[in-house]
Scaffold this active site. Structure first.
Site, short mmCIF file in Angstrom:
data_model
loop_
_atom_site.label_atom_id
_atom_site.label_comp_id
_atom_site.label_asym_id
_atom_site.label_seq_id
_atom_site.Cartn_x
_atom_site.Cartn_y
_atom_site.Cartn_z
CG HIS A 106 -1.98 -1.21 1.01
ND1 HIS A 106 -2.55 -1.36 -0.45
CD2 HIS A 106 -3.00 -1.64 2.01
CE1 HIS A 106 -3.47 -2.22 0.09
NE2 HIS A 106 -3.69 -2.46 1.61
CG HIS A 180 -8.04 0.12 1.89
ND1 HIS A 180 -9.12 -0.73 2.74
CD2 HIS A 180 -7.18 -0.89 1.64
CE1 HIS A 180 -8.48 -1.99 3.15
NE2 HIS A 180 -7.31 -2.20 2.32
CD GLU A 309 -8.50 -3.38 -0.61
OE1 GLU A 309 -7.33 -2.90 -0.98
OE2 GLU A 309 -8.89 -4.19 0.09
C1 GLA Z 1 -5.61 -4.85 1.68
C2 GLA Z 1 -5.06 -6.12 1.61
C3 GLA Z 1 -5.05 -6.93 3.00
C4 GLA Z 1 -4.61 -5.84 4.17
C5 GLA Z 1 -5.49 -4.43 4.34
C6 GLA Z 1 -5.05 -3.56 5.16
O1 GLA Z 1 -7.22 -5.06 1.65
O2 GLA Z 1 -5.28 -6.94 0.55
O3 GLA Z 1 -4.30 -8.03 2.92
O4 GLA Z 1 -3.41 -5.66 4.26
O5 GLA Z 1 -5.46 -4.07 2.76
O6 GLA Z 1 -4.91 -4.33 6.56
#
Ligand code: GLA
Length: 344
Positions: A106, A180, A309
């Site tokens: 991220h 997100h 997402e």
């Molecule tokens: C995304 C990832 C997850 C996790 C979240 C944040 O959805 O796919 O594995 O890292 O972000 O916690």
């Protein structure tokens, strides 16, 4: 329609974060801040007109500063994972933060979720919105190229919360932007087991134990991951070790925003459709959500919300056969994702 703006809080560098309110005449109200492009609340009526806040989140700027797992924030420069926190581009190896074991997640330590975005606002009779802009400098978090990112959040009278992105770079770079949101159509009282979901995907990206793509694309042929038909989440999630954290490849029939997923909460009648121009959607069932208190002092726990997402596949910079996430200086990156709310 109109945008209301008030002070949300002051950052340690004395910069102010604003809280914007978008409201339509159908009863939907969205609050968001320019700190991290974070959505604070989304009020949606049920069958009887009773309003509920359908996202997790925080009451104050202080709580938004974290740490927290990207709750309702923008994510960039590269959403999802990059293996071993490195990639090659134009004959050079780039090293990123190892913030998920030895991998990159991220956008790194200070991603687009943790910066204050510049903003402007606008409204007409059918739509009200905020344009947020951020200049991500060359080598910020290890990524090459000065990247100018614009994200336009808007609400209209058709109950569509749209997030429209565009970006331009001055050097070749890799880019994968998303938002997100953590949704619970019943207002975070219980887990999402009583929600139904349909995902218009006939395949998904296979991952290993660290959630890193193996390079293989798997066809869905029934079983707990197959949501081509609407199914209740509870019975399916129980068949999995931890929950859903899978990148679904959207079945696309046209260019432009395609219906990727539908979430329905039968008891309240609230429904959310997600449309996107992106090739994939990460369905994440908040498997790692623990030890955090959110708005209204509610204790956040595993499986309390779901995230959809819209994005490109994880680790695309190291998987040449995945759709490319390369952005060149003579190109413009564009993405549109729409959340449309219904009562049924
Ligand atoms: C995304 C990832 C997850 C996790 C979240 C944040 O959805 O796919 O594995 O890292 O972000 O916690």
């Amino acid at each position: 329609m109109k945008v209301d703006t008030e002070l949300f809080g002051r950052l340690s560098n004395q910069e102010d974060a604003q809280l914007f309110t978008l409201q339509n005449s159908q009863g939907i109200t969205v609050k968001l801040t320019n700190f991290g492009g974070t959505i604070i609340s989304v009020l949606v009526p049920d069958r009887k007109g009773k309003l509920e806040d359908v996202v997790l989140g925080f009451d104050s700027l202080e709580d938004c500063l974290g740490p927290h797992p990207y709750i309702n924030t923008l994510v960039g420069r590269y959403a999802n994972r990059i293996a071993n926190a490195k990639f090659n581009l134009d004959g050079k190896e780039y090293h990123l933060a190892q913030n998920a074991g030895t991998n990159h997640l991220h956008g790194g330590i200070k991603g687009y979720d943790k910066v204050l975005w510049n903003y402007s606002q606008y409204a007409d009779h059918d739509r009200a919105g905020i344009m947020m802009s951020y200049l991500s400098f060359d080598m910020e978090e290890g990524y090459p190229g000065n990247l100018k990112v614009d994200v336009h959040f808007s609400l209209n009278e058709s109950n569509e919360l749209a997030i429209e992105y565009s970006a331009a770079t001055d050097r070749n770079t890799y880019l994968n932007l998303t938002h997100h949101g953590y949704f619970n159509l019943n207002g975070a009282k219980n887990t999402i087991y009583d929600h139904e979901i349909q995902i218009n995907a006939s395949s998904y990206v296979e991952t290993d134990k660290d959630l890193m793509p193996t390079g293989k694309i798997i066809k869905l042929k029934g079983g707990p991951l197959d949501f081509r038909k609407m199914k209740l989440i509870g019975p399916e999630i129980k068949k999995l070790e931890s929950g859903f954290d899978h990148c679904y490849i959207i079945d696309r029939e046209k260019d432009g925003p395609e219906l990727a997923a539908v979430v329905y909460h039968p008891a309240s009648g609230r429904k959310m459709e997600v449309y996107t121009t992106e090739p994939a959607i990460q369905f994440y069932s908040s498997n790692f959500l623990t030890g955090l208190r959110g708005k209204g002092n509610i204790k956040y726990r595993k499986h309390l919300a779901l995230c959809l997402e819209a994005q490109h596949y994880p680790d695309s910079p190291n998987q040449p056969h995945f759709p490319s996430t390369l952005l060149k200086p003579d190109e413009i990156y564009r993405q549109t994702t729409i959340h449309k709310f219904w009562v049924e």
